[in-house]
Design a protein around this motif. Structure first.
Motif: not given
Length: 394
Positions: A364-377
C-alpha cells in the motif's frame, strides 16, 4: 441484502477497552475509561452485496455502519492495484494517491464525516501532520461543515496549502506530533473532535482498502499486505475487513501483515518485537513525516492485529527510506517518503525470506510525492544513488 443480514446491521454499537458499550448516536470520541472506541463486530460482505453501480468505497455500504443515503463522498476508493516487477517478482502496488486529496486518509474521513454530518455537526476539529488534515478539510467543505486543523509547524507547505484551499482554519504548533495532539485534545472541550486517530468511524472507512484487494483478486485474499504505519489505522482497518471476511466464510485465512515504521518512530514495530522504544534514545526527525507518531492511540490494537495474522514488523533505517523513494520513482511511482517506508519494508522481508516469490503480495502506497515537495527534493538532492541502493535495485 436479505432480511436476516439487514437486521445484523440495524443496531451496531460502540465499545471501549473496558467493554462498556455506547450508542452510535453518542457524540463522544473516547470511552469513559479514556480509551479509543471501536464499532462492534459486523458481518462480512458477500460478493453479491457489492453495489457494482457505485464507483467509490460506498460500493461496500453493506458493511459500513453509516446510512448510505447520508454519505459525504468525493469519489474516494476504487484505487488501482498495479502489478510491478520488484526484485524479480510480481508485486501489486495499491496506489492510494488516486483518492480525491491524494492520500488513503480520504477513505476514513468520508465515512467519519458522513457519520458526523448525519448527526448534525456544524464544526469539527482535527489534528494532523498533513494528509489527515487535508482530507478532513476537503470533506468538511463538501459537507458544509466548518473545520479547524491543528498541524505541526514543520508540516509540508503543500499539505497546509491544500487544507487552506478548502477553507479550513489552520493553527500551526511548534513541537512533535504528540504536542499537536495534546493541543487538539485541549481544544476539543469547545470544538467537536473529529480526530482520524481517535474516531471509530475512520477505521470503518480504512477497512475498505482490504475489501478492494479481495474484490480485485477475484474474491480471494492476498498472501501478504505490506504497510507503513504511523498511528496504525491501515493495520487495524485491514484486520477488521479480513476478519469480517473470514467470519463470513469468504476467505480461508487472514493475509500476513508486514508493517514498517521509521526507525526512531517505530513504537508499534518495537512493541511487537519486544523492544522498549525508549531504548532508541532521543527521537530524530524523519523524512517520513506522516509516520512520526511517538504514542499511537491504538497501540495495543495495532500490535494485536499483527500478531493475529502471524505478521511481522520492521523499524526502517532512514537510508532505506531514501533508497525506497528512489526505487519507486525509477518504476514510475512518485510516492511520498512516508508511503515509501512500505517499499523499504517489502525489501527487508524479501531479504529475510518471509515474503516468498510465489506468494501474492500487495504493498500500500499511502500518498503522492507531490504532497511532500520539500521532502522529495531532499531525497533527490541527497547522496548519490550508489549510496542509497536497496535490494530492490540490485
Amino acid at each position: 441484502m436479505n432480511a436476516e443480514h439487514h437486521a445484523a446491521f440495524a443496531t451496531p454499537g460502540l465499545h471501549d477497552r473496558s467493554g462498556k458499550r455506547y450508542s452510535l448516536d453518542d457524540p463522544r470520541w473516547r470511552g469513559d475509561d479514556g480509551s479509543p472506541l471501536a464499532v462492534s463486530a459486523l458481518p462480512g460482505l458477500r460478493p453479491e452485496q457489492i453495489d457494482t453501480a457505485e464507483r467509490s468505497l460506498w460500493r461496500y455500504h453493506a458493511v459500513l455502519p453509516v446510512p448510505a443515503a447520508r454519505r459525504v463522498s468525493l469519489g474516494e476508493g476504487c484505487t488501482p492495484m498495479v502489478p510491478v516487477d520488484w526484485a524479480g517478482r510480481r508485486v501489486h502496488f495499491k496506489l492510494e494517491w488516486f483518492n480525491p486529496t491524494s492520500s488513503f486518509k480520504d477513505r476514513g474521513v468520508s465515512v467519519m464525516m458522513s457519520h458526523l454530518a448525519a448527526h448534525g455537526a456544524e464544526r469539527v476539529l482535527e489534528d494532523s501532520s498533513g494528509n489527515g488534515g487535508s482530507a478532513v478539510a476537503a470533506y468538511a467543505a463538501a459537507a458544509g461543515i466548518r473545520a479547524k486543523i491543528i498541524a505541526p509547524a514543520a508540516t509540508s507547505e503543500a499539505k497546509i496549502l491544500q487544507s487552506r484551499a478548502y477553507g479550513a482554519e489552520i493553527e500551526l504548533v511548534e513541537g512533535a506530533r504528540d504536542q499537536v495532539s495534546e493541543e487538539a485534545i485541549r481544544q476539543s472541550e469547545r470544538i467537536p473532535y473529529a480526530s482520524h486517530n481517535w474516531h471509530p468511524m475512520f477505521l470503518q472507512g480504512t477497512k475498505t482498502i482490504a475489501y478492494e484487494m479481495w474484490e480485485a483478486l477475484g474474491f480471494t485474499a492476498p498472501d501478504n499486505v505490506v504497510l507503513v504505519a504511523g498511528a496504525g489505522s491501515n493495520i487495524i482497518g485491514c484486520d477488521l475487513a479480513f476478519g469480517e471476511l473470514l467470519a463470513a466464510g469468504q476467505i480461508e485465512r487472514r493475509p500476513r501483515l508486514f508493517v514498517g515504521q521509521p526507525e526512531h518512530w517505530a513504537t508499534i514495530a518495537d512493541t511487537f518485537n519486544g523492544i522498549d522504544p525508549a531504548r532508541r534514545g532521543e527521537r530524530r526527525p524523519t523524512i517520513a513525516e506522516g509516520a512520526s507518531i511517538a504514542r499511537p492511540v491504538r497501540l495495543p490494537e495495532a500490535v494485536e492485529a499483527i500478531r493475529r495474522c502471524d505478521g511481522a514488523a520492521y523499524a526502517v533505517p532512514e537510508t532505506e527510506i531514501y533508497a525506497a523513494v528512489r526505487a519507486l520513482s525509477a518504476r514510475g511511482l512518485y510516492a511520498e517518503p512516508t508511503s515509501s517506508v512500505a517499499a523499504a519494508t517489502l525489501d527487508h522481508f524479501i531479504a529475510t525470506g518471509e515474503i516468498a516469490p510465489e506468494e501474492t503480495t500487495v504493498v500500500v502506497l499511502t500518498g503522492a510525492g507531490l504532497k511532500s515537495a520539500e521532502k522529495m527534493a531532499a531525497v533527490f538532492a541527497g547522496p548519490g544513488d550508489d549510496a542509497q541502493e536497496s535490494s530492490s535495485t540490485r
